[in-house]
Motif scaffolding. Sequence first.
Motif, PDB file in Angstrom:
ATOM      1  N   THR A   1      -2.081  -4.236  -1.268  1.00  0.00           N
ATOM      2  CA  THR A   1      -3.073  -3.855  -2.272  1.00  0.00           C
ATOM      3  C   THR A   1      -3.156  -4.952  -3.327  1.00  0.00           C
ATOM      4  O   THR A   1      -2.126  -5.445  -3.794  1.00  0.00           O
ATOM      5  CB  THR A   1      -2.692  -2.529  -2.950  1.00  0.00           C
ATOM      6  OG1 THR A   1      -2.654  -1.489  -1.969  1.00  0.00           O
ATOM      7  CG2 THR A   1      -3.694  -2.154  -4.036  1.00  0.00           C
ATOM      8  N   VAL A   2      -4.363  -5.340  -3.692  1.00  0.00           N
ATOM      9  CA  VAL A   2      -4.575  -6.316  -4.758  1.00  0.00           C
ATOM     10  C   VAL A   2      -5.330  -5.627  -5.889  1.00  0.00           C
ATOM     11  O   VAL A   2      -6.365  -4.992  -5.653  1.00  0.00           O
ATOM     12  CB  VAL A   2      -5.366  -7.538  -4.257  1.00  0.00           C
ATOM     13  CG1 VAL A   2      -5.673  -8.497  -5.411  1.00  0.00           C
ATOM     14  CG2 VAL A   2      -4.574  -8.271  -3.167  1.00  0.00           C
ATOM     15  N   LEU A   3      -4.798  -5.743  -7.088  1.00  0.00           N
ATOM     16  CA  LEU A   3      -5.396  -5.115  -8.258  1.00  0.00           C
ATOM     17  C   LEU A   3      -5.750  -6.177  -9.298  1.00  0.00           C
ATOM     18  O   LEU A   3      -5.007  -7.145  -9.487  1.00  0.00           O
ATOM     19  CB  LEU A   3      -4.430  -4.101  -8.876  1.00  0.00           C
ATOM     20  CG  LEU A   3      -3.950  -2.964  -7.972  1.00  0.00           C
ATOM     21  CD1 LEU A   3      -2.934  -2.103  -8.704  1.00  0.00           C
ATOM     22  CD2 LEU A   3      -5.117  -2.117  -7.486  1.00  0.00           C
TER      23      LEU A   3
ATOM     24  N   VAL B   1       0.834  -1.207   0.000  1.00  0.00           N
ATOM     25  CA  VAL B   1       0.000   0.000   0.000  1.00  0.00           C
ATOM     26  C   VAL B   1       0.865   1.252   0.000  1.00  0.00           C
ATOM     27  O   VAL B   1       0.396   2.344  -0.341  1.00  0.00           O
ATOM     28  CB  VAL B   1      -0.954   0.020   1.214  1.00  0.00           C
ATOM     29  CG1 VAL B   1      -1.946  -1.126   1.155  1.00  0.00           C
ATOM     30  CG2 VAL B   1      -0.181   0.003   2.532  1.00  0.00           C
ATOM     31  N   GLY B   2       2.140   1.113   0.385  1.00  0.00           N
ATOM     32  CA  GLY B   2       3.039   2.260   0.404  1.00  0.00           C
ATOM     33  C   GLY B   2       3.749   2.511  -0.912  1.00  0.00           C
ATOM     34  O   GLY B   2       4.489   3.497  -1.035  1.00  0.00           O
ATOM     35  N   SER B   3       3.545   1.637  -1.899  1.00  0.00           N
ATOM     36  CA  SER B   3       4.217   1.789  -3.190  1.00  0.00           C
ATOM     37  C   SER B   3       3.616   2.945  -3.984  1.00  0.00           C
ATOM     38  O   SER B   3       2.404   2.969  -4.247  1.00  0.00           O
ATOM     39  CB  SER B   3       4.093   0.491  -3.989  1.00  0.00           C
ATOM     40  OG  SER B   3       4.383   0.696  -5.356  1.00  0.00           O
ATOM     41  N   HIS B   4       4.463   3.887  -4.379  1.00  0.00           N
ATOM     42  CA  HIS B   4       3.989   5.010  -5.203  1.00  0.00           C
ATOM     43  C   HIS B   4       3.386   4.504  -6.500  1.00  0.00           C
ATOM     44  O   HIS B   4       2.338   4.990  -6.951  1.00  0.00           O
ATOM     45  CB  HIS B   4       5.163   5.951  -5.486  1.00  0.00           C
ATOM     46  CG  HIS B   4       4.837   7.048  -6.455  1.00  0.00           C
ATOM     47  ND1 HIS B   4       3.941   8.059  -6.170  1.00  0.00           N
ATOM     48  CD2 HIS B   4       5.275   7.282  -7.727  1.00  0.00           C
ATOM     49  CE1 HIS B   4       3.850   8.874  -7.211  1.00  0.00           C
ATOM     50  NE2 HIS B   4       4.647   8.420  -8.168  1.00  0.00           N
ATOM     51  N   PHE B   5       4.026   3.512  -7.110  1.00  0.00           N
ATOM     52  CA  PHE B   5       3.550   2.958  -8.373  1.00  0.00           C
ATOM     53  C   PHE B   5       2.160   2.350  -8.207  1.00  0.00           C
ATOM     54  O   PHE B   5       1.248   2.621  -8.990  1.00  0.00           O
ATOM     55  CB  PHE B   5       4.544   1.900  -8.862  1.00  0.00           C
ATOM     56  CG  PHE B   5       4.238   1.342 -10.227  1.00  0.00           C
ATOM     57  CD1 PHE B   5       4.592   2.043 -11.372  1.00  0.00           C
ATOM     58  CD2 PHE B   5       3.626   0.112 -10.376  1.00  0.00           C
ATOM     59  CE1 PHE B   5       4.330   1.532 -12.627  1.00  0.00           C
ATOM     60  CE2 PHE B   5       3.356  -0.410 -11.623  1.00  0.00           C
ATOM     61  CZ  PHE B   5       3.709   0.303 -12.751  1.00  0.00           C
ATOM     62  N   ILE B   6       1.990   1.537  -7.169  1.00  0.00           N
ATOM     63  CA  ILE B   6       0.692   0.901  -6.922  1.00  0.00           C
ATOM     64  C   ILE B   6      -0.371   1.953  -6.636  1.00  0.00           C
ATOM     65  O   ILE B   6      -1.515   1.874  -7.131  1.00  0.00           O
ATOM     66  CB  ILE B   6       0.793  -0.104  -5.762  1.00  0.00           C
ATOM     67  CG1 ILE B   6       1.650  -1.309  -6.164  1.00  0.00           C
ATOM     68  CG2 ILE B   6      -0.591  -0.556  -5.303  1.00  0.00           C
ATOM     69  CD1 ILE B   6       1.045  -2.194  -7.218  1.00  0.00           C
ATOM     70  N   ARG B   7      -0.036   2.953  -5.837  1.00  0.00           N
ATOM     71  CA  ARG B   7      -1.020   3.989  -5.497  1.00  0.00           C
ATOM     72  C   ARG B   7      -1.481   4.754  -6.726  1.00  0.00           C
ATOM     73  O   ARG B   7      -2.631   5.184  -6.809  1.00  0.00           O
ATOM     74  CB  ARG B   7      -0.438   4.958  -4.464  1.00  0.00           C
ATOM     75  CG  ARG B   7      -0.205   4.355  -3.092  1.00  0.00           C
ATOM     76  CD  ARG B   7      -0.139   5.441  -2.012  1.00  0.00           C
ATOM     77  NE  ARG B   7       0.774   6.519  -2.363  1.00  0.00           N
ATOM     78  CZ  ARG B   7       2.062   6.555  -2.040  1.00  0.00           C
ATOM     79  NH1 ARG B   7       2.590   5.537  -1.361  1.00  0.00           N
ATOM     80  NH2 ARG B   7       2.815   7.572  -2.376  1.00  0.00           N
TER      81      ARG B   7
ATOM     82  N   GLU C   1      -4.386  -9.998   9.631  1.00  0.00           N
ATOM     83  CA  GLU C   1      -5.104  -8.773   9.265  1.00  0.00           C
ATOM     84  C   GLU C   1      -4.129  -7.642   8.981  1.00  0.00           C
ATOM     85  O   GLU C   1      -4.346  -6.821   8.084  1.00  0.00           O
ATOM     86  CB  GLU C   1      -6.071  -8.380  10.384  1.00  0.00           C
ATOM     87  CG  GLU C   1      -7.256  -9.320  10.540  1.00  0.00           C
ATOM     88  CD  GLU C   1      -8.247  -8.820  11.580  1.00  0.00           C
ATOM     89  OE1 GLU C   1      -8.102  -7.652  12.014  1.00  0.00           O
ATOM     90  OE2 GLU C   1      -9.157  -9.586  11.952  1.00  0.00           O
ATOM     91  N   SER C   2      -3.055  -7.572   9.739  1.00  0.00           N
ATOM     92  CA  SER C   2      -2.047  -6.535   9.522  1.00  0.00           C
ATOM     93  C   SER C   2      -1.417  -6.666   8.137  1.00  0.00           C
ATOM     94  O   SER C   2      -1.229  -5.666   7.431  1.00  0.00           O
ATOM     95  CB  SER C   2      -0.965  -6.627  10.596  1.00  0.00           C
ATOM     96  OG  SER C   2       0.093  -5.723  10.329  1.00  0.00           O
ATOM     97  N   GLU C   3      -1.096  -7.893   7.743  1.00  0.00           N
ATOM     98  CA  GLU C   3      -0.513  -8.113   6.418  1.00  0.00           C
ATOM     99  C   GLU C   3      -1.490  -7.714   5.319  1.00  0.00           C
ATOM    100  O   GLU C   3      -1.093  -7.126   4.300  1.00  0.00           O
ATOM    101  CB  GLU C   3      -0.108  -9.573   6.273  1.00  0.00           C
ATOM    102  CG  GLU C   3       1.103  -9.953   7.116  1.00  0.00           C
ATOM    103  CD  GLU C   3       1.372 -11.443   7.142  1.00  0.00           C
ATOM    104  OE1 GLU C   3       2.525 -11.821   7.396  1.00  0.00           O
ATOM    105  OE2 GLU C   3       0.423 -12.228   6.922  1.00  0.00           O
ATOM    106  N   MET C   4      -2.773  -8.019   5.527  1.00  0.00           N
ATOM    107  CA  MET C   4      -3.765  -7.669   4.518  1.00  0.00           C
ATOM    108  C   MET C   4      -3.921  -6.160   4.395  1.00  0.00           C
ATOM    109  O   MET C   4      -4.112  -5.633   3.295  1.00  0.00           O
ATOM    110  CB  MET C   4      -5.107  -8.321   4.853  1.00  0.00           C
ATOM    111  CG  MET C   4      -5.087  -9.848   4.761  1.00  0.00           C
ATOM    112  SD  MET C   4      -4.510 -10.459   3.155  1.00  0.00           S
ATOM    113  CE  MET C   4      -5.782  -9.798   2.087  1.00  0.00           C
TER     114      MET C   4
END
Length: 210
Positions: free
Chosen positions: A150-152, A64-70, A143-146
């Motif tokens: 991010t799943v796309l 979730v912290g990836s700029h690319f993914i965001r 839950e923390s890992e989830m």
Amino acid sequence: MKTPAAHLIPSRAPKRAHFDAETIYPILDEALLCTISCVIDNRPFSIPTAFVRYEDKIYLHGSVGSHFIREIEKGIPVCIVVTLTDALVVAKSAFSYSMNYRSVIIFAQAEKIELPAEKVKALEWLTNKVVPNSWNYLRLVTESEMRKTTVLAFNLEEASAKVRTGMPNDEPEDKQLRIWSGIIPLQTQRMAPVADQFSQHIPLPKHLNL
């Protein structure tokens, strides 16, 4: 089958193009990695990543912290490429050298998977693709890992394959030259597992017995 969009038809060797699921899906199922590309702030970006196909979509994950993914989760257009190399094509001239390959190009926009159960299912598909039958052997995801993942999903509606097979296409005047020509087959192979320092005395699980 509907007529493919112009951007799905290769400008070189269009006869090698395929637009049917029977050609595209097996390539996606065999490949472990894809490269996903897009333009962010007028700069090109490409990231290689593991993926899995399920029905008419492919799924990938990232932090979730990836700029690319965001950026791509916003739905900007992306191009996804998968390539399998089957052989080096050795011709009688350097000009006619080639490769036998199977490739897929996908044009799509990301669909962010929000429901926890759907995210877990996609990660199960991906894990079992990378190491078959391994999901149920592993500890459960937390839950923390989830929350950190991010799943796309990407629809395969705009996908095309391109395939080259066979021997060299030497020029007619070169075919009788006393120069060896043919193919050198290539193979990706899973080797015997190697334990890390914490697993030296743990029996190899059945799903890893290759």
